[in-house]
Write a protein that holds these residues in place. Structure first.
Motif: not given
Length: 747
Positions: A663, A665, A670, A672, A708
């Motif tokens: 993951f 940012t 976010i 994936v 998460l």
């Protein structure tokens, strides 16, 4: 005419030798000596003197004719021969120590000699006579051998005084026999404190150095044999050598016997038990303490201590009870008696992590590393209580284990039905750090249900700490570490909240981040301006101590971000100002020295992480459009050539415990990724929905891999991670006094 009856004087050698047989013999002996014949008595004796011939009777002269002129008779000179003078036969003796030496000349004229010095035979010999000096009787006390030099010859016109008799003392061997020697032997004998001889078997022996006649001998044991230990004694080992070898020294060896003993403990008052050794030698013991069997056991013999009869209400066991006797007494036999007991055990299922520790009755720790049956090592008394609990939950991956059928009262049979079921542990505590300069709330803890697929958080009392930049959690010791400006604080916690700081360390500069060593040795801390890095030791309780090896600079401005591999062998520090990653190799205590390796990044790193296998390092940058995957050399820790993955202006990166998802940012979004475990490559999967629209400051995955957690400036949002790779929001919890800066989780 008157006949001329006179003879003229003349010398004839042949006639002389015939008239002088002694002279002839002397000449012959000199010739033989010159030819190397020496003074061989046999040769000399074989010489036959020349016998002088009898002069012929002169014939009667015929009547001479009458000369015409009578002549005047001439006067004749007659030569006279002097009378023979006898000569002595003598010489000297050296080396004589004994008595009884008798010499002879020509097989007679015996002469006894009792000391060194000169000697002379009583009988003298005329010139021309042969002499042969021999030893008739050798000396004794001590026994000696005397030899004669220049022993033979023919007397000339002078005394014989150069006969030399040299005597030397005889030496004889000393030896005997050994009986009873066993094993590898190792018996060492001495004679007269020397002349060592090593014997490894029974039989005859002889010392290498003979002993002179009349000298003493003393055979002793220098080293007794071992394996087995034996005691060897000497008989007929001393005396005086006379006229023959000593061969009757007797060495007799016998094994050494040692007692067998030990101690009894735990025997109930008034109880007794019976022991045996080697199936016999019965011994009744009526109390705790020392015991010893009556019959000793020879070295190299075996012993086997057993319980012949148990006490009425107890069971006694023997430890160190059997073996082979060496060269010392057996003293360590231990007999332990306990009240009749049963064992407690069961089965474990679902175990994946490491470090699971069970206890029974708050003790008797039992560490389990695999599924299957288990039994506690310490039995319990029949009809007594038992209580099986989890002392330490497993980690890597973190799991929660529960116990069923774990308590009760034992009967007379073993307990075998305790069931321990393990599952991946969910986080039950959430910690939010606040970077505001105000000291409150500082650290805000929350309690959470441990049920996967749900999210709710109950605030617990906060701790006032100013400007928290980074948090780290020790789940096993239940400690939260917080970086606040120049200080690092340690807080113990329970499900009820945080304690007051237990330890506080103040650094000489502002700190930006901390990372806990997975081995629990140290806490790695980084400085915020020049990117100094140090290792803060943790004591046995997990509390922070001052660094023991100083601080090490990364030689560039900018906050440093850190990642440590799962084995604790490699620490990586990325610096945005330097645009590099530096490798440190902590020593056995976790201390740091100068960077072992420096690798240059293509863009400014903002975050790094390492996959759970420790084989790949991942880096993202908030100033570029790519992330990097570096293979890690498993021996040196050096990073290999990078491969790229798409990560636009990424601030953070995290990975699930299984290493299948990553993951990143970018602001409030976010991203994936799915991860290839073989080459470490990342492939984009999806972008998660944005709940608040505020930048994400911290990102963590639940230890069980099902949730998460994303910390934003205003709160925490949780996402459910479903298989295969679907996600949904589980809710949002508002954090007090934004901006929230850092996140911590604990089971």
């Amino acid at each position: 005419m008157v006949p001329d009856t006179t003879q003229r004087s003349s010398f004839s050698p042949t006639a002389f030798l015939r008239r002088s047989p002694g002279v002839a013999a002397l000449c012959l002996s000199l010739v033989l000596a010159g030819c190397g014949g020496g003074s061989n008595p046999a040769l000399i004796a074989s010489i036959t003197p020349i016998t002088p011939t009898t002069p012929a009777t002169p014939t009667t002269p015929s009547t001479p004719s009458t000369p015409s002129t009578p002549s005047t008779p001439s006067t004749t000179e007659v030569t006279s021969v002097p009378a023979a003078v006898p000569h002595s036969i003598s010489g000297s003796v050296t080396g004589l120590r004994g008595t009884g030496l008798v010499l002879q000349n020509n097989a007679g004229d015996d002469l006894a000699v009792n000391a060194d010095g000169s000697f002379s035979f009583a009988s003298k010999l005329d010139a021309g006579r042969a002499y042969v000096v021999t030893v008739k009787s050798q000396p004794t006390g001590p026994t000696q051998v005397c030899s004669v030099n220049k022993s033979a010859g023919t007397v000339a016109d002078a005394d014989i005084n150069n006969v030399s008799v040299v005597c030397s003392t005889s030496s004889f061997a000393v030896g005997g026999s050994v009986a009873g020697l066993q094993g590898t032997g190792g018996l060492v004998l001495q004679n007269n404190s020397g002349d060592d001889i090593t014997l490894n078997a029974s039989g005859r022996f002889v010392f290498s150095m003979p002993v002179a006649s009349s000298a003493g001998y003393a055979v002793t044991v220098k080293t007794q044999p071992t394996s087995p230990a034996q005691t060897c004694s000497v008989s007929q080992g001393t005396g005086t050598v006379t006229t023959a070898a000593i061969d009757n020294v007797a060495i007799t060896c016998a094994p050494v016997a040692y007692p067998v003993s030990g101690t009894v403990s735990g025997l109930a008052s008034g109880a007794s038990l019976s022991l045996q050794n080697n199936g016999a030698d019965n011994l009744t013991v009526s109390g705790n303490g020392f015991f010893q069997f009556a019959t000793r056991v020879a070295s190299a013999g075996t012993y086997a201590v057993t319980v012949l009869a148990q006490p009425a209400t107890q069971t006694c066991t023997v430890s160190n009870g059997s073996g082979t006797v060496g060269s010392a007494a057996i003293t360590n036999v231990a007999v332990y008696c306990s009240t009749n007991v049963i064992t407690v055990g069961g089965t474990v299922t679902g175990l994946q992590g490491t470090g699971l520790v069970l206890q029974n009755n708050a003790g008797n720790d039992l560490t389990l590393s695999a599924n299957g049956s288990f039994t506690f090592s310490t039995p319990i008394v029949v009809n007594s209580a038992y209580a099986v609990t989890v002392k330490t939950q497993p980690g890597v991956p973190a799991q929660d284990c529960t116990v069923a059928n774990g308590s009760g009262t034992a009967g007379s049979s073993n307990v075998i039905n305790v069931v321990v079921t393990c599952g991946i542990a969910s986080a039950k505590m959430l910690f939010v750090g606040n970077s505001t300069a105000a000291i409150s709330p500082g650290i805000q803890p929350y309690s959470m249900p441990g049920t996967p697929g749900t999210f709710s958080a109950t605030p617990l009392p906060a701790k006032a700490v100013a400007g928290v930049n980074s948090l780290a959690v020790d789940e096993d010791k239940k400690i939260v570490y917080a970086v606040s400006q120049q200080s690092v604080s340690s807080f113990s916690f329970t499900q009820s909240g945080l304690s007051n700081p237990t330890s506080l360390f103040t650094a000489p500069f502002l700190l930006s981040s901390i990372v806990r060593d997975p081995l629990g040795r140290v806490l790695f801390a980084a400085e915020s301006n020049s990117s100094f890095v140090g290792a803060l030791p943790l004591d046995a309780n997990g509390f922070v101590q001052p660094p023991t090896n100083g601080w090490w600079g990364t030689t560039g401005p900018g906050n440093a971000v850190m990642a440590v591999d799962p084995t604790g062998r490699f620490l990586y520090v990325a610096n945005a100002g330097n645009q590099d990653i530096r490798l440190y190799r902590p020593d056995a205590a976790g201390s740091l020295t100068y960077p072992a390796w420096i690798g240059v990044l293509a863009t400014t790193p903002s975050a790094i992480t390492i996959d759970p296998s420790g084989k790949f390092l991942y880096s993202v940058s908030n100033a570029g459009g790519s992330g990097y995957v570096y293979p890690i050399n498993q021996t040196t820790g050096v990073l290999g050539a990078a491969q790229l993955f798409t990560a636009t202006n990424s601030d953070l990166i995290a990975m699930n415990p299984g290493g299948t998802l990553a993951f990143t940012t970018s602001g409030s979004q976010i991203w994936v990724y799915s991860r290839n475990p073989v080459d470490g490559s990342l492939s984009p999967l999806t972008v998660l929905p944005d709940a608040s629209g505020t930048p994400i400051t911290s990102l963590m995955v639940d230890p069980d891999g099902t949730r998460l957690f994303a910390l934003q400036q205003v709160g925490v949002e949780a996402f459910n991670i479903n298989a295969p790779y679907t996600f949904n929001s589980l809710g949002f919890v508002t954090a007090p006094n934004d901006p929230a800066s850092t996140l911590g989780l604990s089971r």
